[in-house]
Design an enzyme around this catalytic site. Structure first.
Site, PDB file in Angstrom:
ATOM      1  N   ALA A 297      48.778  -3.779  -7.696  1.00 42.29           N
ATOM      2  CA  ALA A 297      49.176  -5.013  -6.815  1.00 42.29           C
ATOM      3  C   ALA A 297      50.378  -5.760  -7.013  1.00 42.29           C
ATOM      4  O   ALA A 297      51.058  -5.588  -7.896  1.00 42.29           O
ATOM      5  CB  ALA A 297      48.017  -5.997  -6.924  1.00 42.29           C
TER       6      ALA A 297
ATOM      7  N   ARG B   9      46.904 -11.762 -17.765  1.00 46.58           N
ATOM      8  CA  ARG B   9      46.845 -12.918 -17.063  1.00 46.58           C
ATOM      9  C   ARG B   9      46.766 -14.172 -17.730  1.00 46.58           C
ATOM     10  O   ARG B   9      45.766 -14.673 -18.162  1.00 46.58           O
ATOM     11  CB  ARG B   9      45.885 -12.873 -16.138  1.00 46.58           C
ATOM     12  CG  ARG B   9      45.824 -11.597 -15.075  1.00 46.58           C
ATOM     13  CD  ARG B   9      47.242 -11.579 -14.404  1.00 46.58           C
ATOM     14  NE  ARG B   9      47.505 -10.283 -13.219  1.00 46.58           N
ATOM     15  CZ  ARG B   9      48.595 -10.018 -12.736  1.00 46.58           C
ATOM     16  NH1 ARG B   9      49.516 -10.940 -12.760  1.00 46.58           N
ATOM     17  NH2 ARG B   9      48.521  -9.120 -11.981  1.00 46.58           N
TER      18      ARG B   9
ATOM     19  N   GLU C 205      53.306   0.540 -10.492  1.00 44.19           N
ATOM     20  CA  GLU C 205      52.530   0.140 -11.776  1.00 44.19           C
ATOM     21  C   GLU C 205      51.645   1.208 -12.031  1.00 44.19           C
ATOM     22  O   GLU C 205      51.132   1.246 -13.251  1.00 44.19           O
ATOM     23  CB  GLU C 205      51.471  -1.062 -10.957  1.00 44.19           C
ATOM     24  CG  GLU C 205      52.033  -2.187 -10.729  1.00 44.19           C
ATOM     25  CD  GLU C 205      51.344  -3.588 -10.385  1.00 44.19           C
ATOM     26  OE1 GLU C 205      50.312  -3.304 -10.247  1.00 44.19           O
ATOM     27  OE2 GLU C 205      51.935  -4.487 -10.490  1.00 44.19           O
TER      28      GLU C 205
ATOM     29  N   GLU D 277      54.083  -7.093 -17.369  1.00 44.60           N
ATOM     30  CA  GLU D 277      53.992  -5.915 -16.586  1.00 44.60           C
ATOM     31  C   GLU D 277      54.623  -4.637 -17.221  1.00 44.60           C
ATOM     32  O   GLU D 277      54.645  -3.454 -16.815  1.00 44.60           O
ATOM     33  CB  GLU D 277      55.161  -6.353 -15.363  1.00 44.60           C
ATOM     34  CG  GLU D 277      54.441  -7.215 -14.583  1.00 44.60           C
ATOM     35  CD  GLU D 277      55.300  -7.568 -13.367  1.00 44.60           C
ATOM     36  OE1 GLU D 277      56.078  -6.939 -13.269  1.00 44.60           O
ATOM     37  OE2 GLU D 277      54.681  -8.054 -12.530  1.00 44.60           O
TER      38      GLU D 277
ATOM     39  N   GLU E  67      54.296  -0.700  -5.015  1.00 41.62           N
ATOM     40  CA  GLU E  67      53.306  -1.284  -6.349  1.00 41.62           C
ATOM     41  C   GLU E  67      52.537  -0.109  -6.746  1.00 41.62           C
ATOM     42  O   GLU E  67      52.382  -0.146  -7.869  1.00 41.62           O
ATOM     43  CB  GLU E  67      52.474  -2.485  -5.558  1.00 41.62           C
ATOM     44  CG  GLU E  67      53.307  -3.542  -5.183  1.00 41.62           C
ATOM     45  CD  GLU E  67      54.097  -4.279  -6.261  1.00 41.62           C
ATOM     46  OE1 GLU E  67      53.791  -4.125  -7.466  1.00 41.62           O
ATOM     47  OE2 GLU E  67      55.006  -4.833  -6.126  1.00 41.62           O
TER      48      GLU E  67
END
Length: 194
Positions: A86, A74, A107, A155, A103
């Site tokens: 998320a 992040r 993910e 990601e 998601e």
């Protein structure tokens, strides 16, 4: 007991004071910032608001009572954080549950048979319209190898960890896990399982 007692219900209440003027200050790829002139009971003020499309998160709990966490970089906080799977709503009218299913699969390579809403959060209501709905997913089928390529940069790789709920609670309380959605969901799960 100190303080003043009120006859107000202990529940958030939707209410929008009149917006007299609004001006877009910034339009980004995912959200925008608007300056809104608002009349709050006769007090006219300007508030900057980050308008957010909304998001979902998934507290995936396996049969052993472990919660799935993923590790993601992040940039705004300059850290790799342990989080729940998320994502943002792709369209303003997108069904929350369908977004959550997508998601979790994208993910983590996980699907679930049983879904329920765990909680809804207003993450930083003093500055953003963002609300996130956290779903509890159980009856899991896990195939991390099936995770499709869904992005780039932060990601591209999302390492996973299955953590017992008591260990996850401890990590929240000692500051090892700081993602607000993950902390709220973990503590909520611990509260409902007592």
């Amino acid at each position: 007991m100190s303080g003043v007692e009120h006859d107000l219900p202990l529940a958030d209440e939707a209410h929008l004071h009149p917006v007299l003027e609004e001006r877009e200050q910034f339009a980004g790829a995912k959200w925008s910032v608007w300056s809104e002139t608002v009349d709050i009971n006769g007090h006219v003020v300007v508030r900057d608001v980050l308008r957010h499309p909304g998001a979902v998160a998934v507290a995936a709990l396996d049969e052993a009572g472990r919660i799935l966490l993923i590790r993601q970089y992040r940039h705004p906080v300059g850290a790799y954080l342990w989080e729940l799977p998320a994502g943002l709503l792709d369209q303003p009218d997108e069904e929350l549950l369908e977004c959550a299913r997508r998601e979790l699969a994208e993910e983590a390579g996980v699907t679930a048979e049983i879904w329920s809403t765990l909680l809804t959060l207003a993450l930083s209501p003093g500055g953003t319209s963002e609300r996130i709905t956290v779903f509890l997913a159980t009856g899991l089928t896990v195939d991390a190898g099936s995770r499709p390529f869904t992005g780039e940069a932060e990601e591209r790789e999302l390492p996973q960890l299955w953590v017992t709920l008591p260990d996850a609670v401890e990590r929240c309380l000692d500051g090892s896990i700081t993602n607000a959605t993950a902390v709220a969901a973990i503590l909520a799960l611990a509260a409902v399982q007592e």
